[in-house]
Scaffold this active site. Structure first.
Site, PDB file in Angstrom:
ATOM      1  N   GLY A   1      27.446   7.433  50.827  1.00  0.00           N
ATOM      2  CA  GLY A   1      28.658   7.871  50.124  1.00  0.00           C
ATOM      3  C   GLY A   1      28.566   7.548  48.649  1.00  0.00           C
TER       4      GLY A   1
ATOM      5  N   GLY B   1      31.251   8.214  46.373  1.00  0.00           N
ATOM      6  CA  GLY B   1      32.561   8.202  45.723  1.00  0.00           C
ATOM      7  C   GLY B   1      32.727   6.886  44.981  1.00  0.00           C
ATOM      8  N   GLY B   2      33.972   6.566  44.630  1.00  0.00           N
ATOM      9  CA  GLY B   2      34.218   5.337  43.872  1.00  0.00           C
ATOM     10  C   GLY B   2      33.700   4.104  44.590  1.00  0.00           C
ATOM     11  CB  ALA B   3      34.120   2.831  48.047  1.00  0.00           C
ATOM     12  N   GLY B   4      31.351   3.832  46.997  1.00  0.00           N
ATOM     13  CA  GLY B   4      29.899   3.816  47.137  1.00  0.00           C
ATOM     14  C   GLY B   4      29.210   3.485  45.821  1.00  0.00           C
TER      15      GLY B   4
ATOM     16  CG  PHE C   1      52.159   5.485  41.123  1.00  0.00           C
ATOM     17  CD1 PHE C   1      51.763   6.041  39.923  1.00  0.00           C
ATOM     18  CD2 PHE C   1      51.705   6.074  42.299  1.00  0.00           C
ATOM     19  CE1 PHE C   1      50.923   7.143  39.879  1.00  0.00           C
ATOM     20  CE2 PHE C   1      50.863   7.177  42.272  1.00  0.00           C
ATOM     21  CZ  PHE C   1      50.473   7.721  41.059  1.00  0.00           C
TER      22      PHE C   1
ATOM     23  CG  ASP D   1      30.810  13.504  58.237  1.00  0.00           C
ATOM     24  OD1 ASP D   1      31.856  14.105  58.527  1.00  0.00           O
ATOM     25  OD2 ASP D   1      29.935  13.982  57.486  1.00  0.00           O
TER      26      ASP D   1
ATOM     27  CD  GLN E   1      50.076   7.479  51.853  1.00  0.00           C
ATOM     28  OE1 GLN E   1      49.247   7.706  50.981  1.00  0.00           O
ATOM     29  NE2 GLN E   1      50.800   6.377  51.860  1.00  0.00           N
TER      30      GLN E   1
ATOM     31  CG  HIS F   1      51.113  12.380  48.292  1.00  0.00           C
ATOM     32  ND1 HIS F   1      52.119  12.984  47.573  1.00  0.00           N
ATOM     33  CD2 HIS F   1      50.517  11.504  47.448  1.00  0.00           C
ATOM     34  CE1 HIS F   1      52.135  12.485  46.345  1.00  0.00           C
ATOM     35  NE2 HIS F   1      51.169  11.586  46.247  1.00  0.00           N
TER      36      HIS F   1
ATOM     37  CG  LEU G   1      48.487  14.945  45.591  1.00  0.00           C
ATOM     38  CD1 LEU G   1      49.118  14.715  46.947  1.00  0.00           C
ATOM     39  CD2 LEU G   1      47.682  13.736  45.180  1.00  0.00           C
TER      40      LEU G   1
ATOM     41  CD  GLU H   1      53.861   7.678  44.822  1.00  0.00           C
ATOM     42  OE1 GLU H   1      53.790   8.066  46.000  1.00  0.00           O
ATOM     43  OE2 GLU H   1      53.583   6.527  44.473  1.00  0.00           O
TER      44      GLU H   1
ATOM     45  NE  ARG I   1      51.681   8.180  47.643  1.00  0.00           N
ATOM     46  CZ  ARG I   1      50.453   8.129  47.161  1.00  0.00           C
ATOM     47  NH1 ARG I   1      49.418   8.047  47.982  1.00  0.00           N
ATOM     48  NH2 ARG I   1      50.248   8.167  45.867  1.00  0.00           N
TER      49      ARG I   1
ATOM     50  CG  HIS J   1      47.305  11.703  50.197  1.00  0.00           C
ATOM     51  ND1 HIS J   1      46.657  12.546  49.335  1.00  0.00           N
ATOM     52  CD2 HIS J   1      47.454  10.522  49.538  1.00  0.00           C
ATOM     53  CE1 HIS J   1      46.425  11.900  48.190  1.00  0.00           C
ATOM     54  NE2 HIS J   1      46.888  10.671  48.302  1.00  0.00           N
TER      55      HIS J   1
ATOM     56  NE  ARG K   1      46.042   5.200  49.728  1.00  0.00           N
ATOM     57  CZ  ARG K   1      46.278   5.900  48.612  1.00  0.00           C
ATOM     58  NH1 ARG K   1      46.583   5.284  47.485  1.00  0.00           N
ATOM     59  NH2 ARG K   1      46.208   7.211  48.626  1.00  0.00           N
TER      60      ARG K   1
ATOM     61  CB  SER L   1      43.233   4.685  47.502  1.00  0.00           C
ATOM     62  OG  SER L   1      41.907   5.021  47.842  1.00  0.00           O
ATOM     63  CG  LEU L   2      42.012   5.697  42.444  1.00  0.00           C
ATOM     64  CD1 LEU L   2      42.535   6.286  41.120  1.00  0.00           C
ATOM     65  CD2 LEU L   2      40.655   6.321  42.773  1.00  0.00           C
TER      66      LEU L   2
HETATM   67  C1  LIG Z   1      44.013  14.876  45.557  1.00  0.00           C
HETATM   68  C2  LIG Z   1      43.963  13.389  45.697  1.00  0.00           C
HETATM   69  C3  LIG Z   1      44.537  12.569  44.726  1.00  0.00           C
HETATM   70  C4  LIG Z   1      44.497  11.185  44.862  1.00  0.00           C
HETATM   71  N1  LIG Z   1      45.059  10.400  43.867  1.00  0.00           N
HETATM   72  C5  LIG Z   1      44.968   9.046  43.980  1.00  0.00           C
HETATM   73  C6  LIG Z   1      45.450   8.203  42.930  1.00  0.00           C
HETATM   74  O1  LIG Z   1      45.945   8.650  41.895  1.00  0.00           O
HETATM   75  N2  LIG Z   1      45.358   6.865  43.089  1.00  0.00           N
HETATM   76  C7  LIG Z   1      44.792   6.301  44.205  1.00  0.00           C
HETATM   77  O2  LIG Z   1      44.724   5.080  44.278  1.00  0.00           O
HETATM   78  N3  LIG Z   1      44.311   7.085  45.186  1.00  0.00           N
HETATM   79  C8  LIG Z   1      44.366   8.435  45.100  1.00  0.00           C
HETATM   80  N4  LIG Z   1      43.863   9.217  46.101  1.00  0.00           N
HETATM   81  C9  LIG Z   1      43.127   8.582  47.195  1.00  0.00           C
HETATM   82  C10 LIG Z   1      41.734   8.212  46.732  1.00  0.00           C
HETATM   83  O3  LIG Z   1      41.303   9.116  45.753  1.00  0.00           O
HETATM   84  C11 LIG Z   1      40.717   8.230  47.875  1.00  0.00           C
HETATM   85  O4  LIG Z   1      41.190   7.475  48.950  1.00  0.00           O
HETATM   86  C12 LIG Z   1      39.409   7.621  47.382  1.00  0.00           C
HETATM   87  O5  LIG Z   1      38.967   8.293  46.226  1.00  0.00           O
HETATM   88  C13 LIG Z   1      38.317   7.625  48.429  1.00  0.00           C
HETATM   89  O6  LIG Z   1      37.143   7.144  47.819  1.00  0.00           O
HETATM   90  P1  LIG Z   1      35.864   6.783  48.645  1.00  0.00           P
HETATM   91  O7  LIG Z   1      34.867   6.242  47.683  1.00  0.00           O
HETATM   92  O8  LIG Z   1      36.226   5.962  49.809  1.00  0.00           O
HETATM   93  O9  LIG Z   1      35.368   8.193  49.213  1.00  0.00           O
HETATM   94  P2  LIG Z   1      35.150   9.626  48.510  1.00  0.00           P
HETATM   95  O10 LIG Z   1      35.395   9.607  47.059  1.00  0.00           O
HETATM   96  O11 LIG Z   1      35.870  10.613  49.337  1.00  0.00           O
HETATM   97  O12 LIG Z   1      33.599   9.827  48.699  1.00  0.00           O
HETATM   98  C14 LIG Z   1      33.020   9.981  49.973  1.00  0.00           C
HETATM   99  C15 LIG Z   1      31.523  10.080  49.792  1.00  0.00           C
HETATM  100  O13 LIG Z   1      30.905  10.026  51.074  1.00  0.00           O
HETATM  101  C16 LIG Z   1      29.914  11.006  51.168  1.00  0.00           C
HETATM  102  N5  LIG Z   1      29.763  11.339  52.592  1.00  0.00           N
HETATM  103  C17 LIG Z   1      30.728  11.606  53.504  1.00  0.00           C
HETATM  104  N6  LIG Z   1      30.182  11.847  54.705  1.00  0.00           N
HETATM  105  C18 LIG Z   1      28.849  11.726  54.555  1.00  0.00           C
HETATM  106  C19 LIG Z   1      27.748  11.865  55.428  1.00  0.00           C
HETATM  107  N7  LIG Z   1      27.901  12.186  56.707  1.00  0.00           N
HETATM  108  N8  LIG Z   1      26.497  11.695  54.906  1.00  0.00           N
HETATM  109  C20 LIG Z   1      26.317  11.388  53.613  1.00  0.00           C
HETATM  110  N9  LIG Z   1      27.329  11.242  52.744  1.00  0.00           N
HETATM  111  C21 LIG Z   1      28.576  11.410  53.213  1.00  0.00           C
HETATM  112  C22 LIG Z   1      30.398  12.145  50.288  1.00  0.00           C
HETATM  113  O14 LIG Z   1      29.312  12.906  49.841  1.00  0.00           O
HETATM  114  C23 LIG Z   1      31.050  11.378  49.152  1.00  0.00           C
HETATM  115  O15 LIG Z   1      30.110  11.052  48.167  1.00  0.00           O
HETATM  116  C24 LIG Z   1      43.884  10.607  45.996  1.00  0.00           C
HETATM  117  C25 LIG Z   1      43.306  11.409  46.954  1.00  0.00           C
HETATM  118  C26 LIG Z   1      43.363  12.787  46.825  1.00  0.00           C
HETATM  119  C27 LIG Z   1      42.765  13.627  47.936  1.00  0.00           C
END
Ligand SMILES: Cc1cc2nc3c(=O)[nH]c(=O)nc-3n(C[C@H](O)[C@H](O)[C@H](O)COP(=O)(O)OP(=O)(O)OC[C@H]3O[C@@H](n4cnc5c(N)ncnc54)[C@H](O)[C@@H]3O)c2cc1C
Length: 579
Positions: free
Chosen positions: A13, A15-18, A119, A220, A239, A241, A251, A254, A285, A352, A394, A399-400
């Site tokens: 993954g 995203g931000g966490a990864g 918020f 997954d 949740q 939203h 979306l 908020e 929410r 959401h 939440r 989440s961020l």
């Molecule tokens: C429209 C929207 C607005 C939001 N706004 C806010 C906000 O303002 N503030 C807040 O705190 N939260 C917000 N959230 C929630 C927050 O953005 C998410 O919960 C958070 O970004 C999730 O981050 P993550 O790193 O866990 O996963 P993600 O950013 O979803 O990344 C998941 C990663 O996993 C990888 N992956 C998934 N499955 C597989 C697989 N089988 N094999 C290989 N790679 C895989 C993907 O490629 C991706 O890189 C929002 C969410 C949405 C949808």
């Protein structure tokens, strides 16, 4: 062609966490790190986050981490593990400053400090009034976080395997030794052998019809872990939203209400005054989404069918809307043809965020039972994980914060573990399950279409297992899911090619979504109370005597087995939740 790779730490993954995890792991001397992602990193859903990241910096008005921790626990309807919330509220402050120092372009106060806005559920002095806690970069905060972290990861020499789809975890003797992935461009299967594996694969909102989640959010790894015998914690808490664009679910942050927007029913009434007299439209929410459903059900919805609610920004200065909420303003103009500066925007609750997920300790180690038995070599962070900081609901912006605090923790812990361990022998036939999975779909009977089954899944989950739930509808959904699982055995794909076979992967993702739905519906049917986002019309009250505990759902043959884990309490006694 088969490929085998070896890294001390792998992160699934981007995203931000990864990315946060990868950066921190890579900073450990001598530790090699790879990120595997099914999407190109900057397409991860974190990039869609809008409103902000919450931290008690106190830049606009007085604030303290104790207030933030309390709001998080109360917002989570007391299912939050209090030690996790307390540590989170302190560490997120440092993590936000760290993002600032990495170059993240936050909005600024006139004195040049990081700007903050209100918020939902974030309050001063334990619930007295709303407080400015969300640090933001217009309504593109997640985009800025993702870009910043990706740049830093490149600088830190993290290895990336982009458009590699993980389809199995390598588990042997109760420990994790890496993952197996399918390369989209070639159709090759790759083995990633690792000392430590971090799962950071985000959410699963695509099991519902109306959702804010991107197409790739198919849960997954929540399914793969479950198939591998690990439990999923608290999946019933999903949740909705309040402010998704009507029928589309796109979306509107908020942060709009944080800047002063108001919810109005079909009579033009600001109905949240009745449900949450103190913080009104900025209630958490779960409460706002329920209030919207009730208004509609009681005939006070807006529009010809009285089936939506209005978000009213018309009284806010046009300059504030254009500069602090530019993206959502564009979204409503483009998708609904409505200009928020002059008109009311039709909205409805949208699926959401998963509060539950793969259970972990406070240090992000994955656990396999209610006694906190650690799975060696396995870590999880971000939306896929459940630490549990968000409890039953939440708060916005948490989440961020979760990504940067627990992503960082996962990177540090995994690197420490990897530095102290050697590589183990991989079990024989390490790719067998992945081959079987792919062949099963590739050579499937093709009697059922993936798109039809997915639509049925999303429609029925929306109708029977969303904001309000009853035993009758949930039991019906259990049967529907059983039927869908059976019919899923008869899907197949028309594309027989090996290169960029997205049809094949969509079919496999549908299988993952079905597992996620099964976890949610069984846990929801089992929990006979209403708490946070789980609202049972046949059990309307929160029941702390019986249900102040986390659910753990295990796969058990074709069915499920449910167990429990105690909630870590602390200084805040569970109280009735009013705002
Ligand atoms: C429209 C929207 C607005 C939001 N706004 C806010 C906000 O303002 N503030 C807040 O705190 N939260 C917000 N959230 C929630 C927050 O953005 C998410 O919960 C958070 O970004 C999730 O981050 P993550 O790193 O866990 O996963 P993600 O950013 O979803 O990344 C998941 C990663 O996993 C990888 N992956 C998934 N499955 C597989 C697989 N089988 N094999 C290989 N790679 C895989 C993907 O490629 C991706 O890189 C929002 C969410 C949405 C949808």
């Amino acid at each position: 062609m088969n490929r085998a790779h070896k890294f001390d730490v792998i992160v699934v993954g981007a995203g931000g966490a990864g990315l946060m995890a990868a950066r921190y792991a890579a900073q450990h001397p001598g530790v090699s790190v790879a990120v595997i992602s099914k999407l190109y990193p900057t397409r991860s859903h974190t990039g869609a986050a809008q409103g902000g990241v919450g931290a008690a910096l106190g830049n606009v008005s007085e604030d303290h981490p104790e207030w933030h921790a309390f709001d998080t626990i109360k917002g989570g309807d007391y299912l939050t593990d209090q030690d996790v919330a307390e540590r989170f509220a302190v560490e997120v402050i440092e993590a936000v400053y760290e993002l600032e120092h990495m170059g993240l372009p936050f909005n600024r106060t006139p004195e040049g400090k990081i700007a903050q806005r209100k918020f939902g559920g974030h309050t001063r002095e334990f619930g007295k009034s709303a407080v400015e806690r969300a640090c933001y970069a217009a309504d593109r905060t997640g985009h800025m976080i993702l870009q910043t972290l990706y740049q830093q990861s490149i600088k830190d020499r993290v290895n990336f395997f982009n458009e590699f789809h993980v389809l199995d975890m390598i588990m042997e003797g109760g420990a994790c030794h890496g993952v197996v992935a399918y390369e989209l461009a070639t159709g090759d299967i790759h083995t990633f052998h690792a000392k430590a594996t971090i799962i950071a694969t985000g959410g699963n909102g695509r099991m519902f019809r109306v959702t804010s989640n991107a197409h790739a959010l198919t849960g997954d790894l929540m399914s793969i872990a479950y198939r591998r015998g690990l439990p999923i914690e608290d999946p019933e808490f999903y949740q909705f939203h309040p402010t998704g664009l009507y029928k589309l679910g796109v979306l509107l942050t908020e942060g709009a209400r944080g800047e002063g927007a108001i919810l109005r029913n079909g009579d033009g009434e600001r109905f949240m005054e009745r449900y949450a007299p103190t913080i009104k439209d900025l209630a958490p929410r779960d409460m706002v989404s329920r209030a919207m459903y009730l208004e509609i059900r009681e005939g006070r919805g807006a529009g010809p069918d009285k089936d939506y609610i209005h978000l009213d920004l018309t009284h806010i200065d046009a300059h504030v809307i254009e500069t602090r909420l530019p993206d959502i303003t564009e979204f409503s103009r483009i998708y609904l043809g409505v200009d928020p500066i002059k008109e009311l925007v039709p909205i409805q609750p949208t699926a959401h965020y998963a509060m539950g997920g793969i259970p972990t300790t406070i240090d992000t180690q994955v656990i396999s039972d209610g006694q906190n038995t650690i799975v060696p070599g396995l870590y999880a962070a971000g939306e896929v994980a459940c630490a549990s900081i968000h409890g039953a609901n939440r708060l916005g912006t948490n989440s961020l914060g979760d990504l940067i605090v627990f992503g960082r923790r996962a990177g540090i812990e995994a690197a420490k573990f990897a530095a102290s361990e050697g590589f183990t022998e991989l079990p024989a036939g390490v790719q067998d399950r992945t081959r079987e999975l792919i062949d099963g779909v590739r050579k499937g009977k093709r009697k059922e279409r993936v798109s039809h089954l997915r639509r049925e899944l999303q429609d029925t989950m929306q109708d029977y297992a969303s904001v309000f739930r009853t035993e009758e509808f949930l039991s019906q959904q259990v049967e529907i899911l059983r039927d869908l699982q059976e019919r899923y055995e008869c899907v197949g794909v028309e594309d027989e090619g090996h290169k960029f076979n997205t049809e094949l992967l969509e079919a496999i993702e549908l299988g993952f979504l079905l597992d996620n739905a099964e976890q949610l519906v069984h846990a929801a049917l089992n929990r006979q109370e209403s708490r946070g986002a789980h609202s049972r019309e046949d059990f309307k009250e929160r029941d702390d005597a019986t249900w102040l505990k986390h659910t753990l759902v295990y796969k058990d043959g074709d069915g499920v087995r449910i167990d429990y884990k105690p909630v870590t309490l602390g200084k805040y006694e569970p109280k009735p939740r009013t705002y």
